[in-house]
Design a protein around this motif. Structure first.
Motif, PDB file in Angstrom:
ATOM      1  N   SER A 282      16.536  60.561   2.417  1.00  0.00           N
ATOM      2  CA  SER A 282      16.745  61.388   3.612  1.00  0.00           C
ATOM      3  C   SER A 282      15.522  62.258   3.843  1.00  0.00           C
ATOM      4  N   ASN A 285      15.990  68.059   8.249  1.00  0.00           N
ATOM      5  CA  ASN A 285      16.101  68.217   9.700  1.00  0.00           C
ATOM      6  C   ASN A 285      14.992  69.137  10.206  1.00  0.00           C
ATOM      7  N   ASN A 309      15.255  57.271   8.697  1.00  0.00           N
ATOM      8  CA  ASN A 309      15.595  58.589   8.140  1.00  0.00           C
ATOM      9  C   ASN A 309      14.974  59.704   8.977  1.00  0.00           C
ATOM     10  N   ALA A 313      16.895  62.713  11.309  1.00  0.00           N
ATOM     11  CA  ALA A 313      16.600  64.128  11.060  1.00  0.00           C
ATOM     12  C   ALA A 313      16.132  64.864  12.313  1.00  0.00           C
TER      13      ALA A 313
END
Length: 399
Positions: A282, A285, A309, A313
């Protein structure tokens, strides 16, 4: 090789004899001359390519002995004889004849200048090539930085040896050359080999300084639009790049993201937050994501995983900012490639030999972006043409 040279000699002799007998027409003489010229040019180019390692390894020892720095410290336009240069070497009795002959050889390629005055020894000076190899840039070197560590890295024995396994990789498809030799990629080997690791970090650091300067110059307006917004540098290493962005644009909320073992040794920078993680799992964000020379290290499937990913985000109005090489398209009808194509080819072969990645053309980048949810993009070329780098802006499909 001897038979080919003999062929060329026969062609030249036949043309000469035909002219003496008055048998050759003007058109046939012109045609034969072109043929001979092309064959000779091909032979000369082949000769240079066969022994090209002499230049690269000759450059290596010149940098190891700090020859460019020795000349530069005497002034930007200074010239020194081999004996004068030898006086600065860390040896009480260097072989001046060997030194002079090698410097003269490198001068044939424009790596050093050589000047011969009556009743005096040959003097050697810096050229636009060797100025890039001066480490002390305050004394006549390239003010933009030095490529000495970059040269030392790419002429290191551990880095050159995989080229001997390229044929095996092509025929068997069993692995990338570097892995066949060392059992791991260059990044991993640099972590376990202190001497190579130091050289690798120096090389990446000097290259990055030049590149970051270009990024800030070319993308200033893009960064200004992110003021009071968040920007995460995915795979940012020790944080030097994102810290340079933060210094230039202090109102951007900057974050450096990399593996835990990398972040644990990262420097502390004002305005930069460090976050540990794995981009294959991941990405933090943020309003915008920045990646510099990350995707060219990986194959298409790995790139899609990273890009997806990043897409997850980003907000709908977010954007991805990638710094990568965009290979030029081949020029139709050209017998020899342009220097842009040549440098692009070199970069791609570096990735083939050392990593699992590749350099890509615009069409290949588009396919990767679209497959990962990015349907709009812009490409901005960076100012330093020789680096062959671009900024690729990509926007989420629903943005």
């Amino acid at each position: 090789m001897a038979s080919r040279v003999a062929e060329l000699e026969v062609l030249i002799r036949e043309e000469f004899d035909g002219q003496n007998r008055g048998e050759a027409t003007m058109d046939s003489m012109k045609s034969d001359t072109i043929s001979v010229d092309q064959n000779l040019e091909g032979f000369i180019d082949l000769w240079k390519l066969m022994f090209g390692f002499m230049y690269s390894l000759g450059l290596r020892w010149a940098v190891e002995l700090e020859i460019p720095d020795i000349i530069a410290k005497c002034g930007p336009e200074s010239t020194l004889s081999a004996e004068e240069i030898a006086g600065f070497l860390p040896s009480p009795s260097p072989n001046i004849d060997f030194l002079s002959r090698t410097l003269s050889f490198l001068a044939t390629r424009g790596i050093f200048s050589q000047t011969l005055m009556p009743n005096s020894p040959i003097k050697y000076g810096l050229t636009p090539i060797s100025k890039w190899l001066v480490k002390d840039t305050d004394n006549g070197g390239a003010k933009e930085g030095t490529f000495a560590p970059w040269l030392l890295l790419h002429t290191h024995e551990a880095v050159i040896t995989p080229w001997y396994r390229l044929g095996e990789s092509i025929l068997s498809g069993s692995g990338f050359p570097f892995e066949l030799v060392h059992g791991k990629l260059l990044f991993s080997l640099a972590e376990s080999n202190p001497e190579l690791g130091r050289l690798f970090n120096e090389a990446m650091g000097t290259y990055s300084k030049i590149l970051v300067k270009d990024i800030l110059a070319a993308y200033g307006d893009g960064f200004r639009k992110l003021e009071f917004m968040s920007l995460v540098d995915v795979g940012g290493g020790n944080g030097s790049t994102i810290s340079a962005i933060s210094r230039s644009f202090p109102n951007i909320k900057c974050c450096n993201f990399d593996l835990p073992e990398v972040i644990s040794e990262a420097h502390s920078y004002a305005g930069v937050q460090h976050i540990a993680g794995d981009m294959f799992v991941s990405v933090p964000n943020a309003d915008a994501i920045f990646m510099k020379l990350i995707l060219h290290d990986w194959g298409d499937e790995e790139c899609k995983k990273i890009l997806k990913n990043c897409h997850e985000a980003l907000p709908k109005q977010g954007k991805l900012i990638m710094v990568e090489s965009v290979l030029p398209e081949p020029e139709a009808g050209q017998s020899k490639s342009s220097w842009c194509e040549e440098i692009g080819g070199i970069r791609d072969m570096i990735m083939l030999s050392h990593q699992r990645g590749k350099e890509r053309r615009e069409e290949e980048w588009i396919k990767l972006l679209q497959a990962s949810g990015f349907n709009r993009y812009n490409i901005i070329s960076l100012p330093s043409e020789p680096l062959q780098m671009s900024i690729i802006e990509a926007f989420p499909a629903d943005g």
